[in-house]
Scaffold this motif. Sequence first.
Motif, short mmCIF file in Angstrom:
data_model
loop_
_atom_site.label_atom_id
_atom_site.label_comp_id
_atom_site.label_asym_id
_atom_site.label_seq_id
_atom_site.Cartn_x
_atom_site.Cartn_y
_atom_site.Cartn_z
N GLN A 42 -7.91 0.38 -0.75
CA GLN A 42 -8.14 -0.84 0.01
C GLN A 42 -9.34 -0.66 0.95
O GLN A 42 -10.10 -1.59 1.17
N THR A 72 0.83 -1.20 0.00
CA THR A 72 0.00 0.00 0.00
C THR A 72 0.87 1.25 0.00
O THR A 72 0.59 2.22 -0.71
N ASP A 132 -5.67 -1.46 -5.02
CA ASP A 132 -5.19 -2.01 -3.76
C ASP A 132 -6.18 -3.06 -3.27
O ASP A 132 -7.17 -2.74 -2.64
N GLU A 133 -5.91 -4.30 -3.61
CA GLU A 133 -6.80 -5.42 -3.29
C GLU A 133 -8.24 -5.10 -3.64
O GLU A 133 -9.12 -5.10 -2.78
MG LIG Z 1 -2.28 -2.65 2.00
#
Ligand SMILES: [Mg+2]
Lengths: 303, 386
Positions: B91, B52, B165-166
Amino acid sequence: MTALAQVSGGSGPARTPPPARPGRHRLLPYLLLLPGAAWLLVFFAVPLLQLAAASLYDPTGSLSTGYALTWAFGNYPEALQAYWPQFARSFGYAGAALVLALLMGYPLAYAIAQKAGRWKNLLLVCVVAPMFTSFLVRTLAWKTILSDNGALVGLLRDVHLLGPDGRLLATPVAVVLGLTYNFLPFLVLPLYASLERLDHRLLEAASDLYAGPLHAFRTVTLPLSMPGLIAGTLLFFIPATGDYINAELLGTPNEYMIGNVIDSAFLVRLDYPQGAALSFLLMAAILAVVFVYLRRAGTEEVL
Amino acid sequence: MSGMANEAPAGDLRLVDLTKRFGIFTAVDELSLTVPQGSFFALLGASGCGKTTTLRMIAGLEEPTSGQVLLGDRDIARLRPYKRPVNTVFQSYALFPHLNIAENVAFGLRRRGIRRVEEQVHRMLALVQLDGYGRRRPAQLSGGQQQRVALARALINHPQVLLLDEPLGALDLKLRRQMQIELKRIQTEVGITFVHVTHDQEEAMTMADTVAVMNAGRIEQLGAPAELYEYPATAFVANFLGQSNLLAADAAGPAGSEVPVTAHGVRFSVPADRARADRGPVYLGVRPEKLHLVEAVDQVPAGHQHVEGVITDASYVGVSTQYLVRTGWGSELSAFTANSGVGGQHPVGAPVVAHWDPRHAFLLPREPGQDDRTTPLVDEPVGKPS
Ligand SMILES: [Mg+2]
Ligand SMILES: Nc1ncnc2c1ncn2[C@@H]1O[C@H](COP(=O)(O)OP(=O)(O)OP(=O)(O)O)[C@@H](O)[C@H]1O
């Protein structure tokens, strides 16, 4: 599986929850309301009714001759006609003070909520600290600050913002400054509460989506602080409109607000019907302003 | 100002010696990598390894302690985030709670002065399978739906680089596969550079052109998915990407095209071009699915190498059976055999011979003193006392 069934079967009756007592459960919220409701009834509703009755007393009566309830609705237009300048002044001064307080209070609340870090609590105490002394003492202190031979007036005269005989005390400026100062915490605290909850990641998301700081403020920070802004504005504006101490101590009869008139109607002139009628007019006017304001401010978040 | 996303010079995204320290803690450590324009780049790594933080530095939300972020020839490392032709799927979603879904998605377009956004928003919501949700507030959506809104809100801007991010973490398997296909399709169609952070190695391998495995703020290995899987560079990668049986061994330099090694007193060899290290302490690695099980040594095919052991655990997972084989020296190897109907099952306690083709094995550097490393079976409880 069978063992399980047997076990639960055997202890079946004992396992079932105790029979619900619905009556009790349904009453509980009302029981919790009771103390507050009783308080309001005794100390708000009853006096309010009394005041309403007083506003309709025969205006020719007096404390010595006694009052009669004659449903004298004429008290209202008469009071309004006599004192509309003070009404207008109340709203004008409170409005001006509100603008000043917003200009100072919003940045202050924002800074404390988002930037103060570990100083947060100390700064909050500083905001509330003046409230530890009495309202009267605080306002009297302003009398000293604004006095004709005080440092502030001297400075303003030196830089020619005030003429050589210019003064602050006993002017509308003094009253507005006093109102701003005295009610500022009521604006700052709710604003702080809302801004404190503002998730800074939303501002990051806005800036990631091409919003510069100003635009991010307008589209994210401001709308999300709206509940606190509305609450703070009301908590500031309502008492400021009804205030009479600031006009009394920092102004002259030329700066008197409606609170001063009500004060003298009840305590000096002993004209109860007029005092009561003015009180109700003030209440109605404030309610109207608040109602319009809430409608326009987009109350979805608040209500 | 408004058209900045299109005016920026096109080009590869390059990170040069990018470093981020929080106090004395180094979250990202001299990271250098190049993401070719229009490619799909996956960043894989354990929690807390700095993924991140890396994305935030590319987006401009975190200022690098040192190093450069280059987009084409331009160093954007000190540019404000709103001036970068980069968008992020966060995220934590970071949806605007006071705006409805349609306004959330339209946020970037409106900011760039585009007036008629309805049609684009509608198409975007359809793409993430949320048509009809435009008037709802984020709080009225499920986690997976919010995640898709976050995706739509970034994608609609057609940035030069999209940071994810994911982005699919909260979706169920079926929807996740669908979204993976959609994402991949959008990426190939529009030619946006995707930098995709994920925990899901399968996702990284199926979607990305290039996968980078990160560990403690550094890139351990970077390359095409098959390359990383078939020939990992470090023990970390071998165990992070899929599972590996790593036997502690010692090598004494190459002999011809082979590197002979000794592990637990047994001699093996690995082709020289499969050796990341050929001298001193090494790991001899074999993937579980490349280990074949037979009942007796005479069944081992010519050219294969083998160890003998006893089955200690067998888990049937449908498409395959996953065995644990305890070797003579006490460590456990895992072996996956396809349930293809060929070859029988091995009962727990049965003696077996595990054999492999040396061309599927690999040698990795090993710290002296480190013992065998075999990853636990996926269905074993986490944190089981050993
Ligand atoms: Mg992260
Ligand atoms: N603002 C900060 N201050 C101090 N340390 C930080 C800060 N932000 C991140 N870190 C630390 O930097 C490291 C990397 O964090 P990062 O968020 O990049 O991890 P990640 O790889 O994205 O993990 P995950 O997969 O769990 O999201 C972590 O150890 C984290 O604790």
